[in-house]
Design an enzyme around this catalytic site. Structure first.
Site, PDB file in Angstrom:
ATOM      1  N   ASP A  11       0.791  -1.245   0.000  1.00 63.28           N
ATOM      2  CA  ASP A  11       0.000   0.000   0.000  1.00 63.28           C
ATOM      3  C   ASP A  11       0.824   1.296   0.000  1.00 63.28           C
ATOM      4  O   ASP A  11       0.478   2.251   0.710  1.00 63.28           O
ATOM      5  CB  ASP A  11      -0.948   0.013   1.201  1.00 63.28           C
ATOM      6  CG  ASP A  11      -1.951  -1.129   1.176  1.00 63.28           C
ATOM      7  OD1 ASP A  11      -1.882  -1.974   0.281  1.00 63.28           O
ATOM      8  OD2 ASP A  11      -2.806  -1.169   2.088  1.00 63.28           O
ATOM      9  N   ASP A  49      -4.713  -0.799  -1.686  1.00 65.58           N
ATOM     10  CA  ASP A  49      -6.080  -0.486  -1.297  1.00 65.58           C
ATOM     11  C   ASP A  49      -6.797   0.019  -2.547  1.00 65.58           C
ATOM     12  O   ASP A  49      -6.268   0.904  -3.246  1.00 65.58           O
ATOM     13  CB  ASP A  49      -6.075   0.616  -0.235  1.00 65.58           C
ATOM     14  CG  ASP A  49      -6.417   0.124   1.159  1.00 65.58           C
ATOM     15  OD1 ASP A  49      -6.334  -1.090   1.395  1.00 65.58           O
ATOM     16  OD2 ASP A  49      -6.752   0.968   2.015  1.00 65.58           O
ATOM     17  N   HIS A  51     -10.617   0.851  -2.997  1.00 63.61           N
ATOM     18  CA  HIS A  51     -11.969   0.851  -2.451  1.00 63.61           C
ATOM     19  C   HIS A  51     -13.011   1.351  -3.458  1.00 63.61           C
ATOM     20  O   HIS A  51     -12.784   2.335  -4.160  1.00 63.61           O
ATOM     21  CB  HIS A  51     -12.030   1.737  -1.210  1.00 63.61           C
ATOM     22  CG  HIS A  51     -11.197   1.249  -0.065  1.00 63.61           C
ATOM     23  ND1 HIS A  51     -11.335  -0.014   0.465  1.00 63.61           N
ATOM     24  CD2 HIS A  51     -10.225   1.855   0.662  1.00 63.61           C
ATOM     25  CE1 HIS A  51     -10.481  -0.160   1.476  1.00 63.61           C
ATOM     26  NE2 HIS A  51      -9.798   0.949   1.610  1.00 63.61           N
ATOM     27  N   HIS A  57     -16.097   1.384   6.782  1.00 66.81           N
ATOM     28  CA  HIS A  57     -14.661   1.674   6.769  1.00 66.81           C
ATOM     29  C   HIS A  57     -14.427   3.157   6.453  1.00 66.81           C
ATOM     30  O   HIS A  57     -13.464   3.749   6.932  1.00 66.81           O
ATOM     31  CB  HIS A  57     -13.980   0.772   5.729  1.00 66.81           C
ATOM     32  CG  HIS A  57     -12.500   0.882   5.691  1.00 66.81           C
ATOM     33  ND1 HIS A  57     -11.698   0.615   6.781  1.00 66.81           N
ATOM     34  CD2 HIS A  57     -11.643   1.207   4.678  1.00 66.81           C
ATOM     35  CE1 HIS A  57     -10.434   0.768   6.446  1.00 66.81           C
ATOM     36  NE2 HIS A  57     -10.373   1.143   5.173  1.00 66.81           N
ATOM     37  N   HIS A  71     -10.421   7.124   1.298  1.00 64.85           N
ATOM     38  CA  HIS A  71      -9.046   7.049   0.801  1.00 64.85           C
ATOM     39  C   HIS A  71      -8.946   5.947  -0.249  1.00 64.85           C
ATOM     40  O   HIS A  71      -9.739   5.010  -0.250  1.00 64.85           O
ATOM     41  CB  HIS A  71      -8.070   6.768   1.952  1.00 64.85           C
ATOM     42  CG  HIS A  71      -8.368   5.487   2.670  1.00 64.85           C
ATOM     43  ND1 HIS A  71      -9.292   5.413   3.703  1.00 64.85           N
ATOM     44  CD2 HIS A  71      -7.901   4.223   2.500  1.00 64.85           C
ATOM     45  CE1 HIS A  71      -9.368   4.158   4.127  1.00 64.85           C
ATOM     46  NE2 HIS A  71      -8.537   3.414   3.415  1.00 64.85           N
ATOM     47  N   LYS A  96      -7.256  -4.819  -3.007  1.00 68.93           N
ATOM     48  CA  LYS A  96      -8.037  -5.281  -1.864  1.00 68.93           C
ATOM     49  C   LYS A  96      -9.003  -4.203  -1.413  1.00 68.93           C
ATOM     50  O   LYS A  96      -8.788  -3.021  -1.650  1.00 68.93           O
ATOM     51  CB  LYS A  96      -7.120  -5.681  -0.709  1.00 68.93           C
ATOM     52  CG  LYS A  96      -6.224  -4.566  -0.199  1.00 68.93           C
ATOM     53  CD  LYS A  96      -5.196  -5.083   0.794  1.00 68.93           C
ATOM     54  CE  LYS A  96      -4.231  -4.023   1.270  1.00 68.93           C
ATOM     55  NZ  LYS A  96      -4.808  -3.019   2.134  1.00 68.93           N
ATOM     56  N   CYS A 138      -1.901  -2.114   7.793  1.00 66.74           N
ATOM     57  CA  CYS A 138      -1.883  -3.035   6.651  1.00 66.74           C
ATOM     58  C   CYS A 138      -0.609  -3.876   6.570  1.00 66.74           C
ATOM     59  O   CYS A 138      -0.656  -5.037   6.174  1.00 66.74           O
ATOM     60  CB  CYS A 138      -2.133  -2.272   5.354  1.00 66.74           C
ATOM     61  SG  CYS A 138      -3.804  -1.565   5.313  1.00 66.74           S
TER      62      CYS A 138
END
Length: 194
Positions: A11, A49, A51, A57, A71, A96, A138
Site C-alpha cells: 500500500d 487499497d 476501495h 470503513h 481514501h 483489496k 496493513c
C-alpha cells in the site's frame, strides 16, 4: 531445496503519503527507500487499497480505529502508487478492499482473481519480507496473514512507517507473538492527519 524469498510491498499509495487523504508521516520517504531496496529481490509483488464501497470503513466522522476518511478510491489518483515508487519490477499487484476494509494483502487478488497466498505458492515462494504502509495496520495485517498461510515472515522496519506509537506497540507485540521476525528500525512513527 533453497528457500525462495519474495518482497511484498504494502500500500505505498498517494493517499497514504504526504498530501494524501490519510497520510502517514514518512510515507514518501518509505516510497523512496523501497525503490532503493528492490534490486535485492528477484520476486516482488505489491498490494493496493482499491476501495469502491467499503461501507463503515469510510466515515465523515472517523474514529481512526475502525473508520477512516475516504481514501484510495478505485480509479482515482489517491489509489495510485506514489510516484517515487518504482513499479516496473512488480510481478503482480493485489487489489483489496473493494467492498470491505481489507487491511491484509492476503485479502486481495490480481485482476484475474488470484489471491496472494496462491500466487506465492505457485511461484514456489516460502519466505516473505514485508514493507510499506502503514506498519501498524496493513503491513502488520499482511505479515500476520503471511505467517498464518505458512510463510516464513519478516518485516523490514526501515522500509515502513507507522501511524502512531501506541498502535505500533500493540501491533509489534501481536506480530512477535505470531512468530514474525523484524529487521531494522521503524522509519517514522506518527500520522500527519492526527
Amino acid at each position: 531445496m533453497k528457500s525462495r524469498r519474495a518482497l511484498i510491498v504494502v500500500d505505498v499509495q498517494n493517499d497514504f503519503c504526504e498530501g494524501g487523504s490519510l497520510a502517514v508521516h514518512g510515507g514518501a520517504a518509505v516510497a523512496d527507500a523501497v525503490t532503493r531496496l528492490l534490486p535485492e529481490y528477484s520476486t516482488i509483488v505489491a498490494t493496493r487499497d482499491y476501495h469502491i464501497d467499503p461501507g463503515a470503513h469510510f466515515s465523515d466522522h472517523p474514529d481512526f480505529v475502525d473508520s477512516w476518511p475516504p481514501h484510495c478510491v478505485a480509479h482515482t489518483d489517491g489509489a495510485g502508487f506514489h510516484p517515487s515508487l518504482n513499479t516496473e519490477r512488480f510481478a503482480a499487484i493485489f487489489d483489496k478492499g473493494a467492498y470491505s476494509a481489507a487491511y491484509s494483502g492476503f485479502e486481495g487478488a490480481t485482476h484475474d482473481g488470484v489471491g496472494l497466498a496462491d500466487w506465492l505458492r505457485a511461484h514456489e515462494i516460502s519466505t516473505v519480507d514485508v514493507v510499506g504502509l502503514a506498519t501498524d495496520y496493513c503491513v502488520a495485517a499482511t505479515a500476520l496473514d503471511a505467517v498464518r498461510a505458512g510463510f516464513d515472515t519478516r518485516v523490514l522496519l526501515n522500509f515502513t512507517a507507522a501511524i502512531s506509537p501506541a498502535t505500533w506497540s500493540a501491533a509489534h507485540d501481536a506480530l512477535r507473538a505470531a512468530g514474525v521476525r523484524f529487521d531494522g528500525d521503524l522509519l517514522y512513527t506518527g500520522s500527519t492527519t492526527e
